[in-house]
Scaffold this motif. Sequence first.
Motif, mmCIF file in Angstrom:
data_model
loop_
_atom_site.group_PDB
_atom_site.id
_atom_site.type_symbol
_atom_site.label_atom_id
_atom_site.label_comp_id
_atom_site.label_asym_id
_atom_site.label_seq_id
_atom_site.Cartn_x
_atom_site.Cartn_y
_atom_site.Cartn_z
ATOM 1 N N ASN A 60 0.828 -1.227 0.000
ATOM 2 C CA ASN A 60 0.000 0.000 0.000
ATOM 3 C C ASN A 60 0.852 1.263 0.000
ATOM 4 O O ASN A 60 0.569 2.211 0.714
ATOM 5 C CB ASN A 60 -0.907 0.049 1.228
ATOM 6 C CG ASN A 60 -1.893 -1.085 1.229
ATOM 7 O OD1 ASN A 60 -2.495 -1.392 0.193
ATOM 8 N ND2 ASN A 60 -2.055 -1.733 2.358
ATOM 9 N N THR A 61 1.897 1.271 -0.796
ATOM 10 C CA THR A 61 2.788 2.424 -0.735
ATOM 11 C C THR A 61 3.378 2.785 -2.100
ATOM 12 O O THR A 61 3.164 2.082 -3.087
ATOM 13 C CB THR A 61 3.916 2.168 0.300
ATOM 14 O OG1 THR A 61 4.608 3.381 0.540
ATOM 15 C CG2 THR A 61 4.893 1.128 -0.204
ATOM 16 N N GLU A 62 4.091 3.907 -2.086
ATOM 17 C CA GLU A 62 4.783 4.345 -3.298
ATOM 18 C C GLU A 62 6.273 4.138 -3.082
ATOM 19 O O GLU A 62 6.847 4.645 -2.128
ATOM 20 C CB GLU A 62 4.505 5.815 -3.563
ATOM 21 C CG GLU A 62 3.062 6.093 -3.913
ATOM 22 C CD GLU A 62 2.832 7.600 -4.020
ATOM 23 O OE1 GLU A 62 3.409 8.241 -4.908
ATOM 24 O OE2 GLU A 62 2.096 8.121 -3.173
ATOM 25 N N ASN A 120 -0.738 -3.693 -3.818
ATOM 26 C CA ASN A 120 -1.218 -2.318 -4.035
ATOM 27 C C ASN A 120 -0.096 -1.287 -3.955
ATOM 28 O O ASN A 120 -0.225 -0.251 -3.313
ATOM 29 C CB ASN A 120 -2.336 -2.010 -3.007
ATOM 30 C CG ASN A 120 -2.901 -0.614 -3.153
ATOM 31 O OD1 ASN A 120 -3.040 -0.109 -4.263
ATOM 32 N ND2 ASN A 120 -3.192 0.050 -2.036
HETATM 33 C C1 LIG Z 1 -3.432 1.523 -2.026
HETATM 34 O O1 LIG Z 1 -2.292 2.317 -1.769
HETATM 35 C C2 LIG Z 1 -2.531 3.696 -1.677
HETATM 36 C C3 LIG Z 1 -1.186 4.388 -1.447
HETATM 37 O O2 LIG Z 1 -0.346 4.208 -2.539
HETATM 38 C C4 LIG Z 1 -3.510 3.996 -0.551
HETATM 39 O O3 LIG Z 1 -3.806 5.385 -0.532
HETATM 40 C C5 LIG Z 1 -4.782 3.191 -0.761
HETATM 41 O O4 LIG Z 1 -5.625 3.372 0.350
HETATM 42 C C6 LIG Z 1 -4.449 1.724 -0.911
HETATM 43 N N1 LIG Z 1 -5.677 0.973 -1.202
HETATM 44 C C7 LIG Z 1 -6.076 -0.051 -0.461
HETATM 45 C C8 LIG Z 1 -7.312 -0.747 -0.926
HETATM 46 O O5 LIG Z 1 -5.481 -0.400 0.554
#
Ligand SMILES: *[C@@H]1O[C@H](CO)[C@@H](O)[C@H](O)[C@H]1NC(C)=O
Length: 269
Positions: free
Chosen positions: A53-55, A83
């Motif tokens: 969940n990151t960049e 993600n």
């Molecule tokens: C996916 O990653 C982004 C950050 O790059 C975050 O803002 C977003 O909530 C994430 N989505 C999920 C479904 O966790």
Amino acid sequence: MTPSFVKRKTKQFLKILVHSSIIWVFLTTILPQVLLKLSIPLQLNVIPSILSNTEIQLLIAHPDDEVMFFAPTLIELLKPKYNNTISVTCFSTGNAEGLGHIRSRELITSLKILGIDDVEIVDDETKFKDSMSLEWKSNDILEYIKKPIILTFDKDGISLHPNHISLFKAALASSKRVVSLKTWSFWEKYSSTIITNYRIVLKYVQHFTNDNEINNSSDKSVSIFNDLPSVILTIAAMSFGHQSQMVWFRWGWLVVSRYVNSNELIIVK
Ligand SMILES: *[C@@H]1O[C@H](CO)[C@@H](O)[C@H](O)[C@H]1NC(C)=O
Ligand SMILES: *[C@@H]1O[C@H](CO)[C@@H](O)[C@H](O)[C@H]1NC(C)=O
Ligand SMILES: *[C@@H]1O[C@H](CO)[C@@H](O)[C@H](O)[C@H]1NC(C)=O
């Protein structure tokens, strides 16, 4: 050493490589699928939450570093389940032999094959000269460091290449989280799938015995193993992407390098 001795040893060596590769395909690709069918999930790669969940911004020094060294990491971390978004900043065009314009295009092609569109190629030979003897200044590099997670070489830069080491030093000097690619010793670097197989077997044993001690000791270290489809993707990115670089020793690298099938990351800070 007589020619027949060399021939015999070469044959033995190739035989070991072939056998090891077959075992590797079984361990990474066939076994997890079979166990999944039997409803026994077996996860080869355990990715810590900092790498989802990151960049992520990968810093490299030359076109082809991304695929020679970082391919297992990029392919794993780009899987949709994590993600992540990954961008790449390359600090030279690889112009040591005057091929900079071709090598820049090749980098873009290679990254496209690996699934990355976001590429920045810094073409500034006054600050970032492609050279085996030059360290680049951290302050110059810091201007390009933007994303929350920085992925780059470690303090030994795979081959003690000063350009690689400069990137690590700059990342350390930044305010970002830093994840570095561990430089392996000579034998581990050129062990193809042999040491990888040994590590995977250990990992599976650990998985099924739930040995906390081993699990505990590796908090800061993340092992990433690729399976057969991922290694095929790496070979495609390298051989099709970086056509001008595919001389004999690059093919040799694809055969004997452990970086083609696995990476070990260290969460530095
Ligand atoms: C996916 O990653 C982004 C950050 O790059 C975050 O803002 C977003 O909530 C994430 N989505 C999920 C479904 O966790
Ligand atoms: C795991 O690490 C923690 C500290 O990080 C320590 O307190 C604990 O005893 C360790 N457990 C084992 C089984 O080694
Ligand atoms: C370590 O082991 C614990 C308990 O067995 C498990 O919950 C945890 O996910 C493991 N961590 C890693 C990184 O494998």
